[in-house]
Scaffold this active site. Structure first.
Site, short mmCIF file in Angstrom:
data_model
loop_
_atom_site.label_atom_id
_atom_site.label_comp_id
_atom_site.label_asym_id
_atom_site.label_seq_id
_atom_site.Cartn_x
_atom_site.Cartn_y
_atom_site.Cartn_z
N ASP B 7 0.88 -1.17 0.00
CA ASP B 7 0.00 0.00 0.00
C ASP B 7 0.92 1.22 0.00
OD1 ASP B 7 -2.05 1.80 0.28
OD2 ASP B 7 -2.35 1.43 2.41
N GLU B 66 -1.42 -1.57 -4.49
CA GLU B 66 -2.61 -0.72 -4.56
C GLU B 66 -2.42 0.45 -5.50
OE1 GLU B 66 -4.68 -0.41 -0.32
OE2 GLU B 66 -5.55 1.00 -1.73
N ASP B 139 -2.26 0.74 7.22
CA ASP B 139 -1.55 0.51 5.96
C ASP B 139 -1.06 -0.93 5.86
OD1 ASP B 139 -0.86 3.66 5.15
OD2 ASP B 139 -0.93 3.24 7.29
#
Lengths: 151, 151
Positions: B7, B66, B139
């Site tokens: 992420d 992501e 995260d």
């Protein structure tokens, strides 16, 4: 001092090299390009390897890297930003200090006027580098303009 | 198969590693962080080196990264995108194939509903990885969710 100017892009990154120790400082300019049919990872990889090659042949002491202009197209801006990240990473890996410049700063430093038209900036580039014509494409001329800003 | 979820962020990149060959696939998770007082080039460099280290110790076969959520803050999005560019570059340099996933895809694949609340996604992560509590910070949990999407 050898200065490398960069105008980042995923499909086309303009570059310009000048050597301030020479009477005629212009060395070379052009574009690092990646084909649109490759995926983003492959394009970023190609860009990073092409910049490494350019550094190995041009031996810049410092780099001037344009900040990203944030236009209407978000996805283009995001791709450009990812390309810029790779360029900064490769420069740092090669211990080349970076100065980031906004388009406004470049125009302002070269022409004294932040809203100067592109043609006026290109005219200063031609004059300072003793060039008869503006280098093409515009990305290459923009990269030379960035380099001149920190000369 | 060992899957690395990421992420991206300039200050904090969440990571999660799972191994689908194990009865309990959870391996580890956490964050790659960079201090705010360093300049962008140094932070990108640190991020790239930390990811290289993580790859060397975790040996992922594939990565789930992501896509950037494009919120109100343009300058944060641009920094995140530059960080993501470095992550993709390092993964490609290590010959690790990447699947890009939007937040909507991650929610949709894990819960069957693209607008699922974060708590519902975290509940699926806990359940599938046999964890008693949600990994912190978010995260890290988000990175595990991304990894689970391609398991």
């Amino acid at each position: 001092m050898i200065i490398l100017g960069l105008d980042p892009g995923i499909g086309r990154t303009g570059f310009g090299v000048i050597d301030t120790s020479k009477a005629n400082p212009y060395v070379r300019c052009g574009c690092l390009t990646t084909p649109q049919n490759l995926d983003v990872s492959d394009r970023l990889n190609m860009l990073g390897e092409d910049l490494s090659q350019l550094i190995a042949t041009s031996h810049p002491d410092v780099a001037a890297v344009e900040q990203i202009f944030f236009g209407k197209n978000h996805s283009t801006a995001m791709l450009t930003a990812q390309a810029r990240g790779v360029l900064l990473y490769i420069l740092r890996q090669n211990n080349i200090p970076v100065e980031s410049l906004t388009p406004l700063q470049i125009k302002s430093r070269l022409t004294g006027y932040g809203a100067a038209p592109k043609s006026q900036v290109q005219s200063v580039v031609r004059q300072q580098l003793h060039l008869d014509i503006t280098p093409q494409p515009d990305d290459a001329a923009d990269a030379l303009a960035a380099a001149l800003c920190i000369a």
